[in-house]
Design a protein around this motif. Structure first.
Motif, PDB file in Angstrom:
ATOM      1  N   PRO A   1      33.700 140.710  99.728  1.00 41.84           N
ATOM      2  CA  PRO A   1      34.357 139.802  98.782  1.00 41.84           C
ATOM      3  C   PRO A   1      34.948 138.607  99.540  1.00 41.84           C
ATOM      4  O   PRO A   1      35.201 138.711 100.744  1.00 41.84           O
ATOM      5  CB  PRO A   1      35.468 140.660  98.174  1.00 41.84           C
ATOM      6  N   PRO A   2      35.136 137.489  98.875  1.00 44.98           N
ATOM      7  CA  PRO A   2      35.730 136.333  99.574  1.00 44.98           C
ATOM      8  C   PRO A   2      37.122 136.694 100.086  1.00 44.98           C
ATOM      9  O   PRO A   2      37.826 137.506  99.479  1.00 44.98           O
ATOM     10  CB  PRO A   2      35.813 135.265  98.483  1.00 44.98           C
TER      11      PRO A   2
ATOM     12  N   LYS B   1      31.595 130.815 103.300  1.00 44.89           N
ATOM     13  CA  LYS B   1      31.952 130.594 101.898  1.00 44.89           C
ATOM     14  C   LYS B   1      32.853 129.376 101.724  1.00 44.89           C
ATOM     15  O   LYS B   1      33.049 128.893 100.611  1.00 44.89           O
ATOM     16  CB  LYS B   1      32.621 131.840 101.326  1.00 44.89           C
TER      17      LYS B   1
ATOM     18  N   ARG C   1      27.488 121.119 104.276  1.00 43.42           N
ATOM     19  CA  ARG C   1      26.179 120.874 103.681  1.00 43.42           C
ATOM     20  C   ARG C   1      25.933 119.377 103.590  1.00 43.42           C
ATOM     21  O   ARG C   1      26.871 118.579 103.674  1.00 43.42           O
ATOM     22  CB  ARG C   1      26.111 121.473 102.265  1.00 43.42           C
TER      23      ARG C   1
ATOM     24  N   VAL D   1      32.962 125.885 101.911  1.00 44.43           N
ATOM     25  CA  VAL D   1      31.898 124.872 102.005  1.00 44.43           C
ATOM     26  C   VAL D   1      32.447 123.471 101.824  1.00 44.43           C
ATOM     27  O   VAL D   1      33.292 123.230 100.961  1.00 44.43           O
ATOM     28  CB  VAL D   1      30.819 125.136 100.932  1.00 44.43           C
TER      29      VAL D   1
ATOM     30  N   TRP E   1      30.823 119.364 101.651  1.00 40.41           N
ATOM     31  CA  TRP E   1      29.587 118.561 101.596  1.00 40.41           C
ATOM     32  C   TRP E   1      29.870 117.247 102.290  1.00 40.41           C
ATOM     33  O   TRP E   1      30.857 116.574 101.974  1.00 40.41           O
ATOM     34  CB  TRP E   1      29.166 118.318 100.149  1.00 40.41           C
TER      35      TRP E   1
ATOM     36  N   GLU F   1      32.667 136.012  93.880  1.00 39.73           N
ATOM     37  CA  GLU F   1      31.593 136.457  94.769  1.00 39.73           C
ATOM     38  C   GLU F   1      30.576 135.357  95.034  1.00 39.73           C
ATOM     39  O   GLU F   1      29.729 135.494  95.868  1.00 39.73           O
ATOM     40  CB  GLU F   1      30.857 137.661  94.166  1.00 39.73           C
ATOM     41  N   GLN F   2      30.659 134.305  94.259  1.00 35.46           N
ATOM     42  CA  GLN F   2      29.608 133.306  94.368  1.00 35.46           C
ATOM     43  C   GLN F   2      30.133 132.002  94.943  1.00 35.46           C
ATOM     44  O   GLN F   2      31.241 131.577  94.655  1.00 35.46           O
ATOM     45  CB  GLN F   2      29.018 133.026  92.992  1.00 35.46           C
ATOM     46  N   GLU F   3      29.289 131.384  95.671  1.00 39.58           N
ATOM     47  CA  GLU F   3      29.633 130.061  96.165  1.00 39.58           C
ATOM     48  C   GLU F   3      29.410 129.060  95.050  1.00 39.58           C
ATOM     49  O   GLU F   3      28.564 129.248  94.191  1.00 39.58           O
ATOM     50  CB  GLU F   3      28.722 129.696  97.322  1.00 39.58           C
ATOM     51  N   ASP F   4      30.117 128.022  95.105  1.00 38.68           N
ATOM     52  CA  ASP F   4      29.910 126.947  94.146  1.00 38.68           C
ATOM     53  C   ASP F   4      28.560 126.291  94.415  1.00 38.68           C
ATOM     54  O   ASP F   4      27.708 126.177  93.558  1.00 38.68           O
ATOM     55  CB  ASP F   4      31.055 125.941  94.287  1.00 38.68           C
ATOM     56  N   ASN F   5      28.396 125.882  95.677  1.00 40.21           N
ATOM     57  CA  ASN F   5      27.119 125.332  96.118  1.00 40.21           C
ATOM     58  C   ASN F   5      26.658 124.119  95.338  1.00 40.21           C
ATOM     59  O   ASN F   5      25.481 123.847  95.220  1.00 40.21           O
ATOM     60  CB  ASN F   5      26.012 126.394  96.065  1.00 40.21           C
TER      61      ASN F   5
ATOM     62  N   GLU G   1      34.529 121.979  98.706  1.00 41.21           N
ATOM     63  CA  GLU G   1      34.585 122.706  97.439  1.00 41.21           C
ATOM     64  C   GLU G   1      36.008 123.213  97.224  1.00 41.21           C
ATOM     65  O   GLU G   1      36.789 123.325  98.173  1.00 41.21           O
ATOM     66  CB  GLU G   1      33.577 123.858  97.460  1.00 41.21           C
TER      67      GLU G   1
END
Lengths: 534, 418
Positions: free
Chosen positions: B40-41, B257, B175, B259, B261, A528-532, B150
C-alpha cells in the motif's frame, strides 16, 4: 588564285580516299539489321503436338539467316498488315479454321512472296488448293539435301507434295520413295510438313535461303559452349590441344561472369582462354539463357560491358556471340552490347515460344547451332561430309573425360568435316573503347594486329588467394561466443517472460480505470493507484 | 597479439561486463516494481512533519506559475509545509508572476526570495543554499521549476522518510510531461523511465542506493546542516549530495508512487547543453570522491563510484577506443587478430537491449506500445550514439575547465511554452 585551286585539288585528293575508307568502315560496322523484312504469321503454338517447336524453328532460322521479322498470330492480325511486307511466312500448325476475315482477305490479295508451312486451309490461298498432297499416316522419313541424308524419324501424320522431286532438290525420303520438301508456285512456296527435327529445320533453312535469294556459300564451324571459370579447365586445355593437333578449328562459348573478376580463379581462367586462342580456338561470348539469369536486361547489359572490357584487357578477344533466338525478340537497346557483335551462333531456345506479336533484330552474319549428334546421324554420299545449305555451327559439349574427348574427336574426324575457322570470318565489334575485327588476316584490336601466341605468365602474387587470417584466441572466442549466445538467449527468454507477465500485471492494474472510462465516470484514484496523469 | 588486440580484449570485457551489470539491475528493478505494486502507499503515522519545499528558479517565467500552483495543491496539510521559491537573478517576469500567486494565496506559506547578480545567479547549489537559510522544515523537499508534481507526491515522500530513520533521503519518480512533442522527447521519456527502473529501482533493490535526481526528492534538514549546505562548485549538485548522504551512513530510497511530471528538452541543442552539464557535474563528483573507491570505510558508496566510473570512463573509453580501432582497421591503418564475436551474438545483444528497456516501459500506463518498441530500436542507433558524443564532449569540457582552472558554468536548461 591558281594556288588556291591547287590547294582545293590537293584537299580533294586527300579527303576523297579518306571518305571512301570511312564509307567502307561505316558500312562494315553496321552490325545489325533493324529493317523488318518478313511478316511471320502463325495460327497457334500447338503446344501439345509435334508442331510445338515449329514457330521457334522458323524464328531461329530467320535469325540464323540474319533476317528480321515481325511475328503475329492470326488472331492478332490487323487488316492490311501484310501489305507492308515483301515477304510473308504463314505457319499453320493446326487444321483449325481461321476466324479472322481480314487475314483471309489479305491472303487472297497478297502479291508479295509467300512461304506457307503446314496445314492447308482450304480457300485461303487459292493456288494451294491445287497442289497435290499425299497424306500418309505413320511413316519413317528422312530429309535429304546437298548429298546429306538426315536421321530417319517416325512421323504419325506426314503430308508431302505428291510429285517427283527435281534434281538437287531437298527431299523427304519415305521408304524408297522421295518427295520434294517444298513446292514453289510463282510467288508461293509451300512446305507441307515441318516438325521438330534438325533435318526438317535444315531443309526449311535451305528453302528460306533460296526464298531470300541468299547466294553466299555456307560454312560450318564448331562450338564448345557453356564454358565457365569453374568448368573443367584442364579438359578445356586438353580438348584445345587435341583439336589443335588434328587441325580442327573451334570456338569456345565463354559464359560471361561478372563477379570476382580480379580473383585468381578468373586470372587463371583468362590464362586458359589465351591458351585456347593460341591453339586455334576462337572465343565467343555465350550469353546464358535469360531463363537462368535473374538480372534484368539493363543490369545484364552493364555486366556484359564490364566483362567484355575485362576480357580484352586480359588478352582474350571474343569475336562473336552464341545466344538463343529469343534474344532477337528483345529491344536492341535492351541487349546492348551484345547487339554490337557482327556475328553469332543461334541456338534454339528451350521451351515454347512466348505467344504474342513481336519484332526482331538480327546480326550481320549468323549460323544455326546443330548438335554433334545430328552430324553423327547424318550420312553423306561423299567421303567429305560437305556443307549444309545454310551456315551451321556444330555444338559440342565440353568432353567430360578423355574417353569422351576421343569419341567426339572420332566423330569429327570420321565425318571428314570441312570446318571453318571462326576467326577467319569477317567479325567486328566496337564495345566501349575497344574495336575488334577479325578476318583471314588475323585479329586486330583498335586497328593493331594482336598475337595469339601463348607465353606462360605466372599469376601475379596479388592474385594469389590470401590465406584466411589467423585469429588470436580463436578457441576462447568461439567458446565465449557460444557461452554468451546461450546466456543472452536465456536473458531474452527471461525478458520475454517478464514482458508477457508485465502485460498481465499492467492489465490488472489499469482495468478499473479503463472500466470507469468506458462508463464515462470520473476516475477515482484509489490509494493503490498512481494518478499517472500530468 | 598486438597492443590493439589487447585493447580490444579489454574493451570487449568491459562492454559485456557492464552489459551484464545492467541486466542484473533491470531484473532487480522489476522485482522492486512488483514489490511496490503489492504494497500500500506509505502513510504518515502521527503528526505530519513540517516540510520546506525549495524551488530554485532562474528565468522560469514560462513554467513557474504551473509549478507553484501544483505545489500549492499538494495533498498535505497547508500548515505543515512551506514553499520557498528562490527567484535567482531572473531577468524575465518571474518576480511579477510569483507576486501574483502570493497575492492570490495570502493564507499559504509561500515565500519568494528574489536575488540579484550579487547575491544570486551562481547556479542551483547557490540558490538552494540561499533558500535553505529561510527554510523552517525538518524535512527539505526540492522541486525544479518546470515540475508538476502529483497531489500525493509530497505525502508519499514525507511518509517514507518519517517512517525510517535509516533513510537520509527519499526520491520520487519523474515523468516526461512533453513526451508527445517530437522524437527527441519520446527518446527522453523512454530514457528517463528505463534509467529510473533500472539504475534507481535496481540499485535500491540490491544495495539500498539511489542517486538523487535533482527534483522530487526529500531529505532531512539535519543532513544539510551536517554537510554545510550544497557544494556550489558542483554543477550536478544532486549526484554530489547523494554521495555525501551515503558517506553519512544513510540510505536513499526510491519511491515510484511519488510522481512529478517535468518538461524535457525539445531541441537537440538544449538537450546537448543540458546533458553536457550533467556529464561535467558527474565527472566532478566522481573525481571528488574517487578516493573512496579504495577507502575501506566507504564500502557503501563503492558500487556507486564504480558505476559512475564505468559509465563515464570505462564504458565510454571502451566504446570510443573500439570504434576507433574498428575504423582504423577498416582503413588498413591497424590490424587486429582477435577473432571477436559473431554477428548473431551482437544481434541478440541488440534484441536484449530492446527488451530490457521495454521492460521498464511495461510499468507505466500507455507506454507498452509497439511504436515504443520500435523507438527503442531506433534509439540504439541514434540517441545512444548521441550520448557517446555528449559524454566525450562533457569529459573534454571538464578537463579543459580543470586545466584552465575555471569553475564550471551553470547552464540553465531552456524551457518551452506548454
Amino acid at each position: 588564285m591558281k594556288q588556291s585551286i591547287l590547294i582545293l585539288i590537293v584537299l580533294a585528293l586527300l579527303v576523297l580516299p579518306m571518305s571512301i575508307i570511312y564509307g567502307e568502315d561505316a558500312g562494315d560496322k553496321e552490325t545489325i539489321s533493324t529493317t523488318t523484312e518478313v511478316l511471320l504469321i502463325y495460327d497457334q503454338l500447338a503446344a501439345d503436338t509435334v508442331y510445338r517447336d515449329n514457330l521457334n524453328t522458323v524464328e531461329t532460322l530467320l535469325s540464323a539467316l540474319s533476317r528480321t521479322a515481325e511475328r503475329s498470330s492470326i488472331d492478332d492480325y490487323r487488316a492490311g498488315q501484310m501489305s507492308g511486307y515483301q515477304k510473308v511466312i504463314i505457319l499453320k500448325n493446326t487444321e483449325n479454321a481461321i476466324n479472322n476475315p481480314a487475314f483471309i482477305a489479305d491472303c487472297q490479295n497478297y502479291s508479295g512472296a509467300l512461304l506457307y508451312i503446314g496445314f492447308v486451309a482450304p480457300g485461303l490461298i487459292p493456288s494451294l488448293d491445287s497442289v497435290p498432297i499425299s497424306r500418309q499416316m505413320g511413316r519413317t522419313v528422312s530429309v535429304n539435301m546437298n548429298g546429306l541424308a538426315g536421321n530417319s524419324i517416325w512421323i504419325d501424320d506426314l503430308r508431302v507434295v505428291d510429285e517427283r522431286p527435281g534434281p538437287g532438290e531437298t527431299t523427304i525420303g519415305v521408304g524408297t520413295s522421295a518427295y520434294p520438301f517444298s513446292k514453289t508456285l510463282d510467288r508461293l512456296t509451300y512446305v507441307p510438313t515441318l516438325i521438330s527435327d534438325p533435318g526438317f529445320a535444315l531443309g526449311l533453312g535451305e528453302i528460306l535461303k533460296d526464298w531470300f535469294g541468299l547466294a553466299t556459300a555456307a560454312h560450318m564451324t564448331l562450338l564448345i559452349p557453356d564454358i565457365y571459370p569453374f568448368s573443367d579447365l584442364n579438359m578445356v586445355i586438353e580438348t584445345s590441344n587435341a583439336f589443335y593437333a588434328s587441325g580442327i578449328p573451334f570456338a569456345l562459348g565463354v559464359v560471361p561472369i561478372d563477379d570476382n573478376m580480379d580473383f585468381p580463379a578468373m586470372a587463371r581462367f583468362y590464362q586458359v582462354l589465351r591458351y585456347v586462342q593460341s591453339r586455334n580456338g576462337t572465343i565467343i561470348v555465350h550469353r546464358p539463357s535469360p531463363v537462368t539469369v535473374s538480372d534484368g536486361n539493363a543490369v545484364l547489359s552493364e555486366k556484359m560491358y564490364a566483362v567484355i572490357t575485362k576480357m580484352v584487357e586480359n588478352g582474350v578477344y571474343p569475336l562473336g556471340l552464341a545466344t538463343g533466338e529469343s534474344l532477337f525478340f528483345d529491344k536492341v537497346s535492351n541487349v546492348s552490347p551484345l547487339n554490337l557483335f557482327s556475328s553469332g551462333v543461334i541456338l534454339p531456345d528451350p521451351g515454347i515460344t512466348e505467344p504474342g506479336s513481336k519484332e526482331t533484330w538480327a546480326l550481320s552474319s549468323a549460323s544455326l547451332g546443330i548438335s554433334l549428334e545430328t552430324i553423327e546421324r547424318t550420312s553423306s554420299q561423299n567421303r567429305n561430309f560437305g556443307n549444309y545449305p545454310i551456315n551451321t555451327t556444330i555444338v559440342m559439349p565440353l568432353p567430360e573425360n578423355e574417353a569422351a574427348l576421343a569419341a567426339q574427336l572420332g566423330v569429327i574426324n570420321n565425318k571428314w568435316l570441312s570446318l571453318t575457322d571462326y576467326k577467319r570470318l569477317n567479325n567486328y565489334w566496337t564495345i566501349g573503347q575497344n574495336t575488334i575485327t577479325s578476318s583471314a588476316s588475323g585479329i586486330r584490336v583498335n586497328g593493331l594486329p594482336v598475337s595469339l601466341s601463348y607465353d606462360e605468365e605466372p599469376i601475379e602474387a596479388d592474385y594469389r588467394y590470401q590465406k584466411p587470417p589467423e585469429y588470436s584466441l580463436e578457441k576462447i572466442f568461439t567458446a565465449g561466443n557460444t557461452f554468451l549466445l546461450t546466456v543472452v538467449g536465456i536473458i531474452i527468454v527471461l525478458f520475454i517472460v517478464i514482458v508477457v507477465f508485465s502485460r498481465r500485471v499492467y492489465l490488472n492494474k489499469f482495468r478499473k480505470i479503463a472500466h470507469n472510462e468506458e462508463k464515462n465516470e470520473p476516475v477515482k484514484t484509489s490509494p493503490e493507484q498512481e494518478d499517472n496523469t500530468p | 597479439m598486438n597492443v590493439f588486440d589487447y585493447l580490444m580484449l579489454i574493451n570487449i570485457f568491459l562492454i559485456w561486463s557492464l552489459l551484464f551489470v545492467n541486466i542484473v539491475l533491470i531484473v532487480a528493478g522489476y522485482v522492486y516494481y512488483l514489490k511496490v505494486e503489492k504494497e500500500p502507499p506509505p502513510e504518515i503515522i502521527g503528526e505530519h512533519p513540517f516540510v520546506s519545499i525549495m524551488v530554485p528558479a532562474h528565468n522560469e517565467g514560462v513554467v513557474i506559475v504551473k509549478t507553484v500552483t501544483a505545489l500549492l495543491a499538494f495533498d498535505y496539510p497547508w500548515d505543515r509545509y512551506e514553499i520557498i521559491v528562490i527567484n535567482d537573478n531572473s531577468s524575465d517576469n518571474s518576480a511579477e508572476l510569483l507576486k501574483e500567486i502570493q497575492d492570490t494565496n495570502p493564507s499559504r506559506n509561500l515565500t519568494v526570495i528574489n536575488t540579484d547578480n550579487i547575491t544570486g545567479g551562481k547556479g542551483k547549489s547557490n540558490a538552494l543554499n540561499i533558500g535553505y537559510q529561510q527554510a523552517k522544515g525538518e524535512f527539505i523537499a526540492i522541486y525544479d521549476a518546470d515540475n508538476t508534481p502529483e497531489h500525493k507526491a509530497l505525502r508519499y515522500l514525507a511518509a517514507e522518510l518519517k517512517a525510517d530513520d535509516s533513510l537520509g533521503a527519499v526520491i520520487g519518480k519523474f515523468r516526461t510531461r512533453n513526451k508527445e512533442v517530437n522524437l527527441l522527447t519520446r527518446f527522453i521519456n523512454i530514457e528517463t523511465l528505463s534509467f529510473q527502473w533500472m539504475a534507481q529501482a535496481g540499485r535500491w533493490q540490491l544495495m539500498k542506493l539511489c542517486t538523487i535526481p535533482g527534483t522530487n526528492f526529500i531529505l532531512r534538514r539535519t543532513i544539510i546542516e551536517a554537510i554545510g549546505g550544497w557544494d556550489e562548485k558542483a554543477v550536478a549538485e544532486d549526484t554530489e549530495i547523494s554521495f555525501r548522504i551515503y558517506l553519512m551512513g544513510y540510505k536513499i530510497k526510491f519511491q515510484p508512487k511519488a510522481v512529478t511530471w517535468e518538461q524535457e528538452p525539445q531541441t537537440l541543442g538544449v538537450w546537448f547543453r543540458q546533458r553536457t552539464r550533467w556529464v561535467k557535474g558527474n565527472v566532478y563528483v566522481l573525481i571528488k570522491n574517487i578516493g573512496y573507491l579504495v577507502d575501506k570505510d566507504a564500502k557503501k558508496i563503492r558500487f556507486d563510484i564504480f558505476y559512475f566510473l564505468s559509465t563515464y570512463f570505462l564504458l565510454l573509453t571502451a566504446l570510443v577506443v573500439s570504434d576507433i580501432i574498428f575504423f582504423m582497421n577498416m582503413a588498413g591503418l591497424v590490424s587486429t587478430t582477435i577473432q571477436g564475436f559473431s554477428n548473431l551474438l551482437w544481434f541478440t545483444a541488440f534484441i536484449m537491449f530492446i527488451l530490457g528497456v521495454f521492460i521498464a516501459l511495461t510499468t507505466e500506463k500507455g507506454e507498452m506500445t509497439v511504436s515504443n518498441f520500435f523507438i527503442i530500436a531506433l534509439m540504439y542507433f541514434t540517441y545512444c550514439q548521441m550520448w557517446i558524443i555528449v559524454t566525450v564532449y562533457g569529459v573534454f569540457q571538464y578537463l579543459k575547465d580543470r586545466i584552465k582552472k575555471q569553475d564550471s558554468k551553470w547552464y540553465k536548461t531552456e524551457r518551452f511554452q506548454g
